[in-house]
Scaffold this active site. Structure first.
Site, PDB file in Angstrom:
ATOM      1  N   ASP A 140      47.616  44.398  49.286  1.00  0.00           N
ATOM      2  CA  ASP A 140      46.204  44.076  49.138  1.00  0.00           C
ATOM      3  C   ASP A 140      45.702  43.400  50.404  1.00  0.00           C
ATOM      4  OD1 ASP A 140      45.736  45.057  46.601  1.00  0.00           O
ATOM      5  OD2 ASP A 140      46.514  43.255  45.652  1.00  0.00           O
ATOM      6  N   ALA A 159      23.442  37.116  41.612  1.00  0.00           N
ATOM      7  CA  ALA A 159      23.688  38.527  41.873  1.00  0.00           C
ATOM      8  C   ALA A 159      22.393  39.324  41.898  1.00  0.00           C
ATOM      9  CB  ALA A 159      24.636  39.088  40.813  1.00  0.00           C
TER      10      ALA A 159
END
Length: 687
Positions: A314, A384
């Site tokens: 990752d 958001a």
């Protein structure tokens, strides 16, 4: 943050030595020796020479040579048993610290999934898979499970050694809990996921102790080689007797090789050194992993780690630090750095995100201060929906955020977009960073460059892996442009951008179909399919239950970079086996020059020319070879336990290196050692 590790036990700690000495004697049981065929034959040889010495005493023959050979054969077996017992003892001592966490505690078994449900109090040992359990503050979690309701702070120090508590909650990737850990705040309902005796802790203890450790393919292959060599040398010894008996009878010189000489010949020629140390090498490798707070749930996983040639990692948290940091302020339309930093400071002062804190830190670094005291300030939190954050100071609004969100706000206020803004934003994106636009009311001051910061030394580690033939692949959800930039900066060989679970799984299968051994790390439920497919699957201990069940290695510290350490330890185990095998086989060369002339010189006087070491007598030559063969085992125990130092080089160069160091050393050392022992024996005989 400092981490508490499990006890670091020295290879020769007095308590471990005492226990290993006792175990060495107990392992003389032939039923236990059958696991090591080479040492089984050596012990049988010791039994036969012991019987032979008793017969010689009863028939009034001189028994001293046979007694000395028998004594050193028994020592050879004991030294082999000691190496294995010492490595097993280290594992068992470490397992004891884990076993302290495995206690039977009261458990509230619920009738239904509700904090108000009725419960019956039972022992944790009576819990079964699927049971619902209520755990309150300051109580020990009674078994492995998954949080299905609530959230709590959990102290996992008993398992991981980490003092800082962690959050465990339902409905996410942090729902798995381990039996033996303690809830320190709030309460949770968990569903038990394992039956008694099959918990994560039970498996850890079993693996650390080596009780369920299976032999790996490389170990099996090496054992087959050792057995084959042993069979060859048995045939050589049998033929030696036949040849010596025929020659003695036909020539009338000398006598056939005695049973003691034949057994000594076999023991010295057989690969006793590597056979004695092979069990210790594997167990010591698991112990080194345990020192890193890593538990291998199968011996095959460690072996596979040594053969890995593709690594999937990752990006966030493994290659990079995990949080983007502000690295630069880029002004637009002739604005000054001071104006941009003032607007960035006001819009970030109440931003508790890592990015917001890094902006404050960068301003502090550039100006020496990062404080302000305006009155009537209202902070605008990030959301958001708006994708901006900032501050409202009276009639003045400071904003920072995404390019389109900030420019939209500026246009709505009647402002204009600077002509050089788009170029600056695109430049940051091309460089693999994240651009944050900063504005005051209708005026844009510039861009903050947020960048993924590589972990220190990660590029060098990837270069080391490349040198030994391992391909590194970065996995990230970033877009291709950002992924390509980070991949180039980190020095990985390839990358997978905008990755999804099926993308990871497909990539692993493709590499495996091409014959590669693949390793990857993960912690979420979406990683479980790929972890289950990978040859080496490292799950984070703070990850989900599906991820932990799919993996064959668990990192108790939940540090994804440990994957690189695991690969190095796996390769170190393979290197150690190869090095000691090379040394063991090379040892035989000197023994040929010691024992063959001594065994047959009475029949073939011309063999005296092979006594290039100038050994005193046939008896001292044979004894010297047997003694050296026994002493070399304890001398190599520290190397077997510590492992050969890892070298970052291709397999072909590594083979040449080991052949040079351990092959040449294996040839030279016996010549020197046997000669020194012979001088000592000759001195004792003449005195």
């Amino acid at each position: 943050m400092s981490r508490k590790r499990f006890p670091r036990l020295g290879a020769f700690e007095p308590k471990l030595i005492r226990e290993a000495l006792v175990s060495s004697v107990l392992k003389l049981d032939l039923r236990q020796q059958k696991e090591n065929p080479v040492m089984l034959l050596v012990e049988i040889g010791g039994i036969l020479t012991t019987i032979s010495s008793v017969i010689e005493i009863s028939t009034q023959k001189s028994p001293f040579f046979t007694i000395f050979v028998s004594f050193w054969l028994w020592l050879t077996v004991l030294f082999s048993n000691f190496a294995e017992a010492l490595s097993e003892g280290r594992g068992k001592a470490r397992a004891a610290s884990l076993r302290q966490s495995r206690t039977s505690v009261p458990a509230r078994k619920l009738k239904e999934e509700s904090f108000d449900a009725t419960f019956s109090e039972i022992s944790s040992s009576d819990l079964r898979k699927g049971d619902l359990v209520l755990v309150k503050a300051n109580e020990i979690i009674p078994g492995d499970g998954e949080v299905v309701k609530g959230a709590a702070l959990v102290n996992e120090a008993a398992i991981t050694g980490e003092s800082a508590p962690v959050v465990r909650e339902s409905g996410g990737d942090r729902s798995a809990v381990t039996g033996g850990t303690t809830v320190i705040a709030n309460e949770i309902i968990l569903k038990i996921t394992t039956d008694p005796g099959q918990t994560f802790l039970d498996r850890m203890i079993s693996m650390v102790e080596g009780a369920e450790r299976r032999k790996t393919p490389n170990e099996i292959a090496l054992e087959i080689l050792l057995i084959a060599l042993t069979g060859v040398f048995l045939a050589v010894v049998a033929n030696t007797y036949s040849v010596s008996a025929y020659s003695a009878a036909s020539s009338g010189r000398g006598s056939p090789a005695s049973l003691t000489i034949l057994i000594a010949l076999f023991v010295c020629l057989a690969p006793t050194t590597i056979a004695a140390l092979l069990p210790a090498i594997g167990i010591a490798g698991m112990d080194r992993l345990f020192q890193l707070n890593v538990i291998a749930l199968s011996g095959r996983a460690i072996e596979a780690a040594g053969d890995v040639n593709v690594l999937l990692l990752d990006k966030t948290g493994t290659i990079t630090l995990g949080n983007r940091q502000a690295t630069e302020f880029l002004t637009v339309n002739g604005r000054s750095n001071e104006e941009l930093m003032e607007a960035a400071l006001l819009s970030s002062f109440a931003d508790d995100t890592p990015e917001g804190k890094s902006i404050i830190a960068l301003i502090q670094e550039k100006t020496g201060t990062a404080s302000f005291s305006p009155e009537n300030v209202t902070f605008i939190p990030f959301s958001a929906a708006t994708r901006v954050s900032g501050a409202q100071c009276g009639e003045i609004t400071y904003l920072k955020g995404a390019y389109d969100a900030v420019t939209k706000s500026v246009l709505e206020r009647g402002g204009t977009i600077p002509s050089d803004l788009k170029g600056k934003v695109d430049g940051v994106a091309t460089a693999g960073g994240t651009p944050l636009v900063v504005a005051r009311n209708e005026t844009i001051f510039g861009v903050i460059f947020l960048k993924d910061i590589l972990k220190t030394g990660i590029k060098e580690r990837f270069a080391d892996l490349r040198r030994i033939g391992i391909k590194t692949i970065m996995i990230t959800g970033d877009n291709h442009l950002t992924a390509a930039t980070i991949a180039a900066e980190a020095g990985v060989d390839d990358y997978l951008a905008e990755s999804k679970p099926d993308d990871k799984l497909r990539m692993i299968r493709e590499y495996q179909n091409e014959g590669y051994m693949v390793a990857m790390t993960g912690d979420g439920t979406n990683d479980a399919p790929a972890l289950a497919q990978a040859d080496v699957a490292v799950a984070m201990n703070n990850g989900t239950q599906p991820a932990r069940e799919a993996a064959n290695i668990i990192d108790l510290d939940s540090d994804p970079t440990k994957l690189l350490d695991i690969v190095e330890i796996g390769k170190q185990i393979l290197m150690t086996r190869g090095a000691l095998t090379t040394f063991s086989i090379s040892n035989d060369i000197a023994k040929y020059f010691a024992i063959i002339p001594a065994a047959l010189i009475g029949i073939y006087p011309q063999l005296k020319i092979l006594n290039i070491m100038g050994l005193a007598t046939p008896e001292s030559a044979i004894l010297s070879a047997v003694i050296f063969n026994a002493l070399v085992i304890p001398m190599l125990i520290p190397l077997a336990l510590a492992g050969v130092k890892f070298k970052s080089m291709p397999a072909s160069k590594l083979f040449a290196y080991n052949l040079t160091i351990f092959g040449l050393g294996g040839v030279i050392a016996p010549f020197i050692g046997i000669k020194i022992i012979d001088l000592v024996l000759a001195g004792l005989m003449y005195t």
